[in-house]
Design an enzyme around this catalytic site. Structure first.
Site, short mmCIF file in Angstrom:
data_model
loop_
_atom_site.label_atom_id
_atom_site.label_comp_id
_atom_site.label_asym_id
_atom_site.label_seq_id
_atom_site.Cartn_x
_atom_site.Cartn_y
_atom_site.Cartn_z
N LYS A 138 99.79 47.72 41.74
CA LYS A 138 98.28 48.28 41.74
C LYS A 138 98.53 50.37 41.54
O LYS A 138 98.24 50.96 40.05
CB LYS A 138 97.24 48.67 41.97
N SER B 92 93.62 48.42 40.92
CA SER B 92 92.34 48.46 42.03
C SER B 92 92.92 50.42 42.39
O SER B 92 93.58 51.37 42.53
CB SER B 92 92.86 48.29 43.18
N TYR C 105 100.77 45.30 47.58
CA TYR C 105 99.44 45.12 46.15
C TYR C 105 99.13 46.68 45.63
O TYR C 105 99.09 47.17 44.51
CB TYR C 105 98.03 44.53 47.40
#
Length: 252
Positions: A160, A143, A156
């Site tokens: 990633k 991401s 998150y």
């Protein structure tokens, strides 16, 4: 869906009952691959398999971080299709919004287990079952959150960033037989990302030079390319698919 000529290739796509994962599975089936898709919900998986074509796809339900599920998905794929050329690590979670300074460390660990450790687990099982002897390719869905500070989704983003590094580590270890690349999308219109654009999509899209948010087909096409012979000299790369979003970085 019109049935294409059989490519002879087989892929395992995790987290693929909907969204980006389903978009990737659909692109692979459209070019003639057979696929095994995974997800937590058996009903959703069954519906996805029906849409893909029961003669082209199977589904294995389970939680991505469960090592028994990882082994079962690979075993079922081998039993059904006799080979496993390609792995797409798409399964991911983002259960928390907020500041890292206040984050529950238990939740952060869960994010890493699902987003990073599970990807390594699936890669290990796929390597042992087929790729070590026969070669293949892996695509990890990372991401843009892993490339720059990501307000309120820091855990998150950290996971990633780790996924992107996992990609280069595996690319080095698995060469020359297996190519390993990552894709880092910006916001893709999925249920997973709905909180980032729902009710204000037009406003959200204004930040992108291409003036739209991504759709699963955008990532499906990119993944299909990286898993194709046309990408045969590409490994250890992170393909940013962001509608030009990072072009804005120097304009403020």
């Amino acid at each position: 869906m019109t049935q294409p000529q059989d490519s002879g290739r087989v892929a395992l796509v995790t987290g693929a009952s909907r969204g980006i994962g389903y978009g990737i599975a659909r692109a692979l089936v459209a070019r003639g691959d057979r696929v095994c898709i995974t997800g937590r919900n058996e009903d959703a998986l069954r519906e996805a398999v029906d849409r893909l074509g029961a003669d082209r796809a199977i589904g294995v339900a389970g939680k991505a971080h469960d090592e028994e599920h990882q082994a079962a998905a690979v075993e079922r794929t081998m039993a059904a299709f006799g080979r496993l050329d390609h792995l797409v690590n798409n399964a991911g979670t983002n259960p928390v919004y907020g500041l890292l300074t206040e984050a529950d460390l238990g939740v952060v660990r869960k994010v890493y287990e699902t987003n990073v450790v599970s990807a390594l687990g699936f890669a290990q099982h796929t390597w042992r079952a087929w790729q070590k002897e026969h070669g293949g390719a892996i695509v990890n869905i990372s991401s843009i959150a892993g490339l720059a500070p990501s307000p309120f989704i820091g855990a998150y983003g950290m996971s990633k960033a780790a996924m992107t590094n996992l990609t280069v580590q595996l690319a080095a270890e698995m060469a020359p037989g297996v190519r390993v690349n990552a894709i880092s999308p910006a916001v893709i219109k999925t249920k997973f990302a709905a909180a980032l654009y729902e009710g204000r999509e037009e406003e959200a899209a204004q930040g992108y030079p291409l003036r739209r948010l991504g759709v699963p087909e955008d990532i499906g096409g990119a993944a299909a390319f990286l898993l194709s012979d046309q990408a045969g000299w590409i490994t250890g790369q992170n393909l940013v698919v962001d509608g030009g979003l990072f072009l804005q970085a120097g304009s403020h």
